[in-house]
Design a protein around this motif. Structure first.
Motif, short mmCIF file in Angstrom:
data_model
loop_
_atom_site.label_atom_id
_atom_site.label_comp_id
_atom_site.label_asym_id
_atom_site.label_seq_id
_atom_site.Cartn_x
_atom_site.Cartn_y
_atom_site.Cartn_z
N GLN A 204 81.66 50.00 49.95
CA GLN A 204 82.81 50.77 50.43
C GLN A 204 83.98 50.72 49.46
OE1 GLN A 204 84.05 49.54 54.33
NE2 GLN A 204 85.15 51.43 54.75
N ASN A 205 84.12 49.62 48.72
CA ASN A 205 85.17 49.50 47.72
C ASN A 205 84.83 50.39 46.53
OD1 ASN A 205 86.92 48.65 45.61
ND2 ASN A 205 87.14 46.63 46.54
N GLY A 206 85.66 51.41 46.29
CA GLY A 206 85.37 52.35 45.22
C GLY A 206 85.41 51.74 43.84
N ARG A 207 86.31 50.81 43.59
CA ARG A 207 86.40 50.19 42.27
C ARG A 207 85.19 49.32 41.99
NH1 ARG A 207 91.49 46.44 40.16
NH2 ARG A 207 90.73 46.14 38.01
N LEU A 208 84.74 48.58 43.00
CA LEU A 208 83.56 47.75 42.81
C LEU A 208 82.31 48.61 42.63
CD1 LEU A 208 82.35 44.93 42.72
CD2 LEU A 208 82.20 44.95 45.21
N SER A 209 82.24 49.73 43.34
CA SER A 209 81.10 50.63 43.16
C SER A 209 81.07 51.21 41.76
CB SER A 209 81.16 51.76 44.19
OG SER A 209 80.99 51.26 45.50
N ALA A 210 82.25 51.51 41.21
CA ALA A 210 82.30 52.03 39.84
C ALA A 210 81.78 51.00 38.84
CB ALA A 210 83.72 52.46 39.50
N ASP A 211 82.11 49.72 39.06
CA ASP A 211 81.59 48.68 38.17
C ASP A 211 80.08 48.49 38.36
OD1 ASP A 211 84.12 48.29 37.18
OD2 ASP A 211 84.55 46.56 38.45
N PHE A 212 79.59 48.71 39.58
CA PHE A 212 78.15 48.60 39.81
C PHE A 212 77.37 49.63 39.00
CE2 PHE A 212 78.25 46.42 44.24
CZ PHE A 212 78.59 45.23 43.61
N VAL A 213 77.98 50.78 38.75
CA VAL A 213 77.31 51.79 37.92
C VAL A 213 77.05 51.24 36.52
CG1 VAL A 213 77.51 54.10 36.92
CG2 VAL A 213 78.28 53.68 39.26
N THR A 214 78.04 50.54 35.96
CA THR A 214 77.86 49.92 34.64
C THR A 214 76.85 48.80 34.70
OG1 THR A 214 80.17 50.47 34.13
CG2 THR A 214 79.08 48.85 32.71
N PHE A 215 76.92 47.97 35.74
CA PHE A 215 75.94 46.88 35.89
C PHE A 215 74.51 47.43 35.94
CE2 PHE A 215 79.10 43.85 38.20
CZ PHE A 215 79.82 43.74 37.03
N ASN A 216 74.32 48.45 36.76
CA ASN A 216 72.97 48.98 36.95
C ASN A 216 72.41 49.56 35.65
OD1 ASN A 216 73.09 48.26 39.64
ND2 ASN A 216 73.67 50.31 40.35
N GLU A 217 73.27 50.17 34.85
CA GLU A 217 72.78 50.70 33.58
C GLU A 217 72.35 49.58 32.65
OE1 GLU A 217 71.59 53.52 30.87
OE2 GLU A 217 72.11 53.69 32.99
N LEU A 218 73.07 48.46 32.65
CA LEU A 218 72.65 47.30 31.86
C LEU A 218 71.33 46.73 32.38
CD1 LEU A 218 75.94 45.27 31.19
CD2 LEU A 218 74.50 46.42 29.52
N TYR A 219 71.20 46.62 33.69
CA TYR A 219 69.95 46.11 34.26
C TYR A 219 68.77 46.97 33.83
CZ TYR A 219 73.20 43.72 37.48
OH TYR A 219 74.20 42.96 38.01
N ARG A 220 68.93 48.28 33.95
CA ARG A 220 67.82 49.17 33.63
C ARG A 220 67.43 49.07 32.16
NH1 ARG A 220 66.95 53.79 31.30
NH2 ARG A 220 69.15 53.99 30.78
N GLN A 221 68.41 49.09 31.27
CA GLN A 221 68.10 49.07 29.84
C GLN A 221 67.42 47.77 29.44
OE1 GLN A 221 71.77 49.80 27.74
NE2 GLN A 221 71.92 51.94 28.42
N ARG A 222 67.97 46.65 29.85
CA ARG A 222 67.46 45.36 29.37
C ARG A 222 66.11 45.01 30.01
NH1 ARG A 222 69.69 45.60 25.02
NH2 ARG A 222 68.85 43.49 24.65
N VAL A 223 65.94 45.34 31.28
CA VAL A 223 64.70 44.99 31.96
C VAL A 223 63.55 45.87 31.47
CG1 VAL A 223 63.54 44.94 34.21
CG2 VAL A 223 65.85 44.06 33.98
N GLU A 224 63.78 47.16 31.33
CA GLU A 224 62.74 48.04 30.82
C GLU A 224 62.37 47.70 29.38
OE1 GLU A 224 63.99 52.02 31.41
OE2 GLU A 224 63.51 52.03 33.57
N LYS A 225 63.34 47.24 28.60
CA LYS A 225 63.04 46.83 27.23
C LYS A 225 62.11 45.63 27.21
CE LYS A 225 65.21 45.44 22.87
NZ LYS A 225 66.47 45.15 22.18
N ALA A 226 62.23 44.76 28.19
CA ALA A 226 61.37 43.57 28.28
C ALA A 226 60.05 43.85 28.99
CB ALA A 226 62.11 42.44 28.99
N GLY A 227 59.80 45.10 29.37
CA GLY A 227 58.55 45.44 30.04
C GLY A 227 58.58 45.32 31.54
N GLY A 228 59.77 45.17 32.14
CA GLY A 228 59.87 45.05 33.59
C GLY A 228 60.07 46.39 34.26
#
Length: 400
Positions: A204-228
């Motif tokens: 519900q917090n818009g600022r925290l949701s905006a930061d989650f967008v950046t977090f999720n992009e890091l998760y996707r890039q690093r995990v897929e690079k490691a084969g996850g």
């Protein structure tokens, strides 16, 4: 006279003796009337034959049948657990583990291990060090089949590096945060255990949701690079305008409440919905695993990811793009190289590389301009019915 009186008295006395004497009121019982003929001749009465008493028939003994128990839930036969799925992360991961218990209820060969730690994350390693804990879990006696990770709720904090404190979302902060993701993903890749990293859902917090967008992009890039594998929950918890939604359809399509009043955590239905996206990947991994053993694939010694281009994340898409562009594709038969199977994959929500315009036009752009566009906007945009035309079915004037 005296003789006559004496005869009368004697006759009366004889009559009394013959009849049994006077009967008192207390002994008034019904007695059968006998005639004088029976009194003088004393005919013997016929003895009544005693009726044999009939013994009451005993009721037949019914055998008690065993009660039939009808159960609503099917009885699942006991099966040995062959796959252990460990769930790690913060309080959202704990709710996700509960949802996975329900989602995998029909798979008795799969067990979910709850290893989540509330209030934890990847920033405060002094409170809970997830890279270290993940390595210890993998090195334990329990053989793991799949790992699931969901963090980020408590990671919007400064990271201390020696005497230096880096503010959240700063360039150095993102580098340190990325390295900790790589440590967890690399530990699972080294042990050949598939890792499913679940992206943080909107809050519900818009600022925290905006930061989650950046977090999720890091998760996707690093995990897929490691084969996850990366699982995105964002689309399941937003409305049609990509905004946070506390209610929405559950796994059966019924509108329910998905988030608690704090605007962060899942309800039971929300946790089950989040687990649905992860459950699909878990089942796909289990079904794709070899039954008679594990076949070792060539992997990179640094990251543990497959070295073959076709086996890496996005490898099939890159091969399709090469075929469309006319580039040689190694390892494919000549018939497939000459005739591509499909065209390039384009995201519908992206930007055009040539003009920098969105690929999907807006409603106003699609309708164009002029009188026709105004009539379309009046009907479909404002909901105003068009004026009736004489002779048409919507002309209700009378008489015609």
């Amino acid at each position: 006279m005296r003789l006559r009186s004496l005869v009368i008295v004697l006759c009366a006395a004889c009559l009394l003796l013959l009849t049994g004497g006077p009967v008192s009121l207390a002994q008034q019982q019904p007695r059968q009337q006998r005639s004088l003929f029976q009194l003088f001749w004393q005919l013997p009465a016929q003895p009544q034959q005693a009726q044999p008493q009939q013994r009451p028939r005993s009721a037949p003994v019914r055998r008690r049948e065993a009660p039939v128990v009808v159960r609503d839930d099917p009885v699942i036969p006991k099966v040995d657990v062959a796959h252990h799925v460990v769930v790690m992360g913060d309080s959202l991961a704990n709710l996700l583990a509960n949802g996975l218990d329900d989602a995998l209820n029909n798979r008795p060969d799969v067990a979910v291990l709850h290893k989540a730690k509330p209030d934890s994350g990847l920033v405060r390693t002094d409170f809970y060090d997830w890279p270290k804990t993940a390595a210890e879990i993998l090195a334990g006696e329990q053989k793991l089949s799949i790992g699931v990770m969901l963090v980020g709720l408590n990671d919007r904090q400064p990271i201390r590096e020696g005497e230096t404190v880096h503010e959240p979302m700063s360039p150095r902060w993102l580098e340190l945060y990325r390295d900790r993701i790589d440590m967890i993903a690399g530990a699972f890749a080294e042990k050949r255990v598939p890792l499913i990293w679940v992206g943080a859902p909107p809050v519900q917090n818009g600022r925290l949701s905006a930061d989650f967008v950046t977090f999720n992009e890091l998760y996707r890039q690093r995990v897929e690079k490691a084969g996850g594998h990366y699982v995105d929950l964002w689309g399941g918890f937003v409305d049609a305008e990509n905004r946070y939604a506390a209610t929405g359809p559950d796994v059966s399509g019924q509108p329910v409440r998905l988030r608690l009043g704090d605007g962060i955590h899942f309800t039971a239905a929300g946790a089950r919905k989040a687990a649905h996206f992860v459950d699909l990947v878990i089942r796909r991994i289990i079904e794709a695993a070899p039954q008679n053993g594990i076949v070792a694939l060539p992997v990179s010694p640094e990251t543990g990811a497959p070295t073959d281009l076709e086996l890496q994340p996005g490898g099939v898409e890159r091969l399709i793009d090469q075929m469309v562009a006319g580039l040689p594709t190694l390892g494919l038969p000549p018939a497939l190289q000459a005739r591509p199977l499909a065209g390039p994959i384009q995201p519908l929500t992206g930007q055009s590389a040539a003009a920098g315009q969105p690929l999907i036009a807006s409603i106003a752009e699609a309708r164009g301009g002029g009188d026709a566009a105004l009539r379309l906007e009046r009907v479909f945009g404002q909901g105003i019915a068009p004026d009736p035309v004489p002779g048409r079915i919507d002309d209700h004037r009378w008489p015609r």
